[in-house]
Scaffold this motif. Structure first.
Motif, PDB file in Angstrom:
ATOM      1  N   MET A   1       0.806  -1.218   0.000  1.00  0.00           N
ATOM      2  CA  MET A   1       0.000   0.000   0.000  1.00  0.00           C
ATOM      3  C   MET A   1       0.841   1.271   0.000  1.00  0.00           C
ATOM      4  O   MET A   1       0.327   2.357  -0.276  1.00  0.00           O
ATOM      5  CB  MET A   1      -0.950  -0.005   1.212  1.00  0.00           C
ATOM      6  N   VAL A   2       2.136   1.162   0.344  1.00  0.00           N
ATOM      7  CA  VAL A   2       3.009   2.333   0.345  1.00  0.00           C
ATOM      8  C   VAL A   2       3.611   2.485  -1.040  1.00  0.00           C
ATOM      9  O   VAL A   2       4.505   1.744  -1.444  1.00  0.00           O
ATOM     10  CB  VAL A   2       4.116   2.208   1.410  1.00  0.00           C
ATOM     11  N   GLU A   3       3.103   3.447  -1.777  1.00  0.00           N
ATOM     12  CA  GLU A   3       3.556   3.631  -3.153  1.00  0.00           C
ATOM     13  C   GLU A   3       4.903   4.336  -3.203  1.00  0.00           C
ATOM     14  O   GLU A   3       5.795   3.945  -3.962  1.00  0.00           O
ATOM     15  CB  GLU A   3       2.521   4.434  -3.941  1.00  0.00           C
ATOM     16  N   SER A   4       5.077   5.379  -2.403  1.00  0.00           N
ATOM     17  CA  SER A   4       6.340   6.117  -2.414  1.00  0.00           C
ATOM     18  C   SER A   4       6.502   6.915  -1.121  1.00  0.00           C
ATOM     19  O   SER A   4       5.533   7.192  -0.408  1.00  0.00           O
ATOM     20  CB  SER A   4       6.398   7.066  -3.612  1.00  0.00           C
ATOM     21  N   VAL A   5       7.758   7.262  -0.853  1.00  0.00           N
ATOM     22  CA  VAL A   5       8.109   8.098   0.313  1.00  0.00           C
ATOM     23  C   VAL A   5       9.070   9.176  -0.172  1.00  0.00           C
ATOM     24  O   VAL A   5      10.037   8.880  -0.877  1.00  0.00           O
ATOM     25  CB  VAL A   5       8.771   7.262   1.424  1.00  0.00           C
ATOM     26  N   ALA A   6       8.781  10.413   0.175  1.00  0.00           N
ATOM     27  CA  ALA A   6       9.661  11.525  -0.211  1.00  0.00           C
ATOM     28  C   ALA A   6       9.965  12.373   1.018  1.00  0.00           C
ATOM     29  O   ALA A   6       9.065  12.675   1.813  1.00  0.00           O
ATOM     30  CB  ALA A   6       9.011  12.377  -1.287  1.00  0.00           C
ATOM     31  N   VAL A   7      11.263  12.740   1.170  1.00  0.00           N
ATOM     32  CA  VAL A   7      11.687  13.592   2.276  1.00  0.00           C
ATOM     33  C   VAL A   7      12.129  14.931   1.700  1.00  0.00           C
ATOM     34  O   VAL A   7      13.071  14.998   0.913  1.00  0.00           O
ATOM     35  CB  VAL A   7      12.836  12.949   3.074  1.00  0.00           C
ATOM     36  N   HIS A   8      11.459  16.005   2.078  1.00  0.00           N
ATOM     37  CA  HIS A   8      11.787  17.333   1.572  1.00  0.00           C
ATOM     38  C   HIS A   8      12.850  17.998   2.452  1.00  0.00           C
ATOM     39  O   HIS A   8      13.007  17.644   3.639  1.00  0.00           O
ATOM     40  CB  HIS A   8      10.523  18.190   1.515  1.00  0.00           C
ATOM     41  N   PRO A   9      13.604  18.958   1.896  1.00  0.00           N
ATOM     42  CA  PRO A   9      14.687  19.609   2.653  1.00  0.00           C
ATOM     43  C   PRO A   9      14.223  20.271   3.942  1.00  0.00           C
ATOM     44  O   PRO A   9      15.016  20.417   4.880  1.00  0.00           O
ATOM     45  CB  PRO A   9      15.233  20.643   1.665  1.00  0.00           C
ATOM     46  N   ASP A  10      12.958  20.681   4.017  1.00  0.00           N
ATOM     47  CA  ASP A  10      12.479  21.345   5.226  1.00  0.00           C
ATOM     48  C   ASP A  10      11.994  20.356   6.292  1.00  0.00           C
ATOM     49  O   ASP A  10      11.463  20.750   7.327  1.00  0.00           O
ATOM     50  CB  ASP A  10      11.338  22.310   4.892  1.00  0.00           C
ATOM     51  N   GLY A  11      12.204  19.062   6.050  1.00  0.00           N
ATOM     52  CA  GLY A  11      11.837  18.056   7.038  1.00  0.00           C
ATOM     53  C   GLY A  11      10.435  17.510   6.882  1.00  0.00           C
ATOM     54  O   GLY A  11      10.010  16.655   7.670  1.00  0.00           O
ATOM     55  N   VAL A  12       9.700  17.965   5.886  1.00  0.00           N
ATOM     56  CA  VAL A  12       8.352  17.440   5.642  1.00  0.00           C
ATOM     57  C   VAL A  12       8.466  16.118   4.876  1.00  0.00           C
ATOM     58  O   VAL A  12       9.164  16.030   3.870  1.00  0.00           O
ATOM     59  CB  VAL A  12       7.491  18.441   4.848  1.00  0.00           C
ATOM     60  N   VAL A  13       7.772  15.118   5.391  1.00  0.00           N
ATOM     61  CA  VAL A  13       7.785  13.803   4.755  1.00  0.00           C
ATOM     62  C   VAL A  13       6.451  13.600   4.035  1.00  0.00           C
ATOM     63  O   VAL A  13       5.383  13.798   4.616  1.00  0.00           O
ATOM     64  CB  VAL A  13       7.987  12.685   5.794  1.00  0.00           C
ATOM     65  N   GLU A  14       6.540  13.194   2.783  1.00  0.00           N
ATOM     66  CA  GLU A  14       5.346  12.965   1.985  1.00  0.00           C
ATOM     67  C   GLU A  14       5.235  11.465   1.715  1.00  0.00           C
ATOM     68  O   GLU A  14       6.163  10.846   1.197  1.00  0.00           O
ATOM     69  CB  GLU A  14       5.447  13.743   0.672  1.00  0.00           C
ATOM     70  N   VAL A  15       4.094  10.887   2.092  1.00  0.00           N
ATOM     71  CA  VAL A  15       3.871   9.445   1.925  1.00  0.00           C
ATOM     72  C   VAL A  15       2.672   9.232   1.012  1.00  0.00           C
ATOM     73  O   VAL A  15       1.589   9.773   1.258  1.00  0.00           O
ATOM     74  CB  VAL A  15       3.615   8.756   3.283  1.00  0.00           C
TER      75      VAL A  15
END
Length: 383
Positions: free
Chosen positions: A34-48
């Motif tokens: 179910m976890v398609e992708s994980v992205a970590v942005h430079p400001d520390g925000v994690v997008e799932v």
């Protein structure tokens, strides 16, 4: 803005997500694809990015909260964004195959397989109005409260009542040909009432009843249950025969009242075990007495019915069929059935709740056995 060295690694995020279970399937979302992708942005925000099994999944908010809580605990995370997509047909088929243990063939009834560890109890009665469904839901809630994995199958197709009595409001989610049962009070539940609009009557003949029961047993993803309770309709008709055919290992639990007329009918319901070669686990006498304010007991429906059924079935079958418990008459049992909160949970100190919990204790101590279980042993090498 955190330094790049303090940002969480994707592997750590996925490890955290492994602790998030799908609310319906009760397995990690990482194992279910179910976890398609994980992205970590430079400001520390994690997008799932999370893939739902179906569009409009009712558990979207629960998943958002659980994913956010799991990821937010990691060092360096300043925020969490959860985006949802929907699985493709191919992904849903892969999920179905995963849940069935890699099998792609037609679904089978897991409880009828030789290696099944689930104890199946068919709760039967000779006639209606003896409180069979009330006993079923209270036993289910009491067993689940002990930490067991419990399911209830409402096999009373014409007179279904289990969803209301357990407070189930959601409807099953379908993944390909697999049905995810709703849960309430830690109990998985399936009923024909979840598929009919409003309070519509079900008007079916025997073959359709058999097919519905077969689908509930094979197509529903029950998971690894310790106990499955099947609330049967009164009497010895089509459903009782179908249960014996589909789940021959199911054990019969007979519910009666103290009234002699009811006991005679209950005896006939229990004696079906002679023809189906099933085991009778015992008898429960419901509405045994009413306790008055002065402490006296009023035998509203007579007395001795449960003992009579136990003795008669023991003679008929040539094996001991115990009287597992006598449940006092208590208006709060009815109130709990209407509100969807079983008495064993709302008022566990009530006399009726204690009696029901006593029956659950006797059912709970029966071991699942070792068949199919890993013993953690490693064979020694030959010398």
């Amino acid at each position: 803005m955190p330094l790049s060295s303090t940002l969480p690694a994707e592997a750590d995020i996925r490890t955290a997500l492994a602790g998030v279970n799908d609310p319906e399937i009760r397995k990690p979302i990482t194992d279910l694809g179910m976890v398609e992708s994980v992205a970590v942005h430079p400001d520390g925000v994690v997008e799932v990015a999370v893939l739902l099994t179906v569009a409009g999944c009712p558990m979207r908010d629960t998943l958002t909260n659980d994913v956010t809580a799991a990821v937010a605990k990691l060092a360096g995370v300043t925020g969490v964004r959860v985006n949802f997509g929907v699985m493709s047909d191919a992904q849903r088929k892969n999920l179905q195959t995963t849940l069935r243990g890699g099998q792609t063939a037609e679904p089978v009834i897991p409880f009828a397989q030789p290696g099944s560890l689930t104890r199946v109890y068919a709760v039967a009665s000779g006639k209606g109005g003896v409180g069979k469904s009330s006993v079923t839901v209270n036993l289910a809630a009491a067993l689940a409260a002990r930490g067991l994995s419990v399911g209830v199958l409402d096999a009373d197709i014409y007179g279904f009542s289990i969803p209301r009595m357990l407070g189930v409001e959601g409807r099953p989610t379908q993944v390909e040909q697999m049905i995810m049962p709703p849960q309430s009070h830690g109990v998985k539940v399936i009923s024909i009432g979840m598929f009919t609009p409003g309070n519509t009557a079900v008007v079916w003949r025997g073959p359709m009843l058999h097919r519905a029961l077969q689908q509930f047993l094979a197509d529903v993803f029950w998971g690894d249950l310790d106990v499955l309770l099947m609330d049967l309709p009164p009497g010895t008709g089509d459903i009782a025969i179908s249960v014996a055919q589909l789940v021959p290992g199911a054990e019969i639990l007979v519910v009666t009242t103290p009234q002699q007329a009811a006991a005679e009918v209950a005896e006939r319901a229990g004696s079906i075990a002679l023809q189906t070669h099933q085991r009778l686990v015992g008898v429960v006498e419901n509405m045994s007495w009413l306790e008055l304010p002065n402490g006296e007991r009023m035998d509203v429906f007579g007395s001795g019915g449960g003992e009579a059924v136990s003795a008669a079935l023991s003679r008929t079958l040539g094996a001991q069929v115990p009287l597992l418990g006598q449940i006092p008459l208590d208006p709060r049992v009815r109130e709990g059935g209407d509100s969807g909160i079983p008495l064993v949970l709302s008022d566990p100190d009530a006399a009726a709740a204690k009696a029901l919990s006593g029956v659950a204790d006797k059912l709970a101590v029966r071991q699942r056995g070792l068949a199919g279980m890993s013993l953690g042993l490693t064979p020694a090498a030959r010398r």
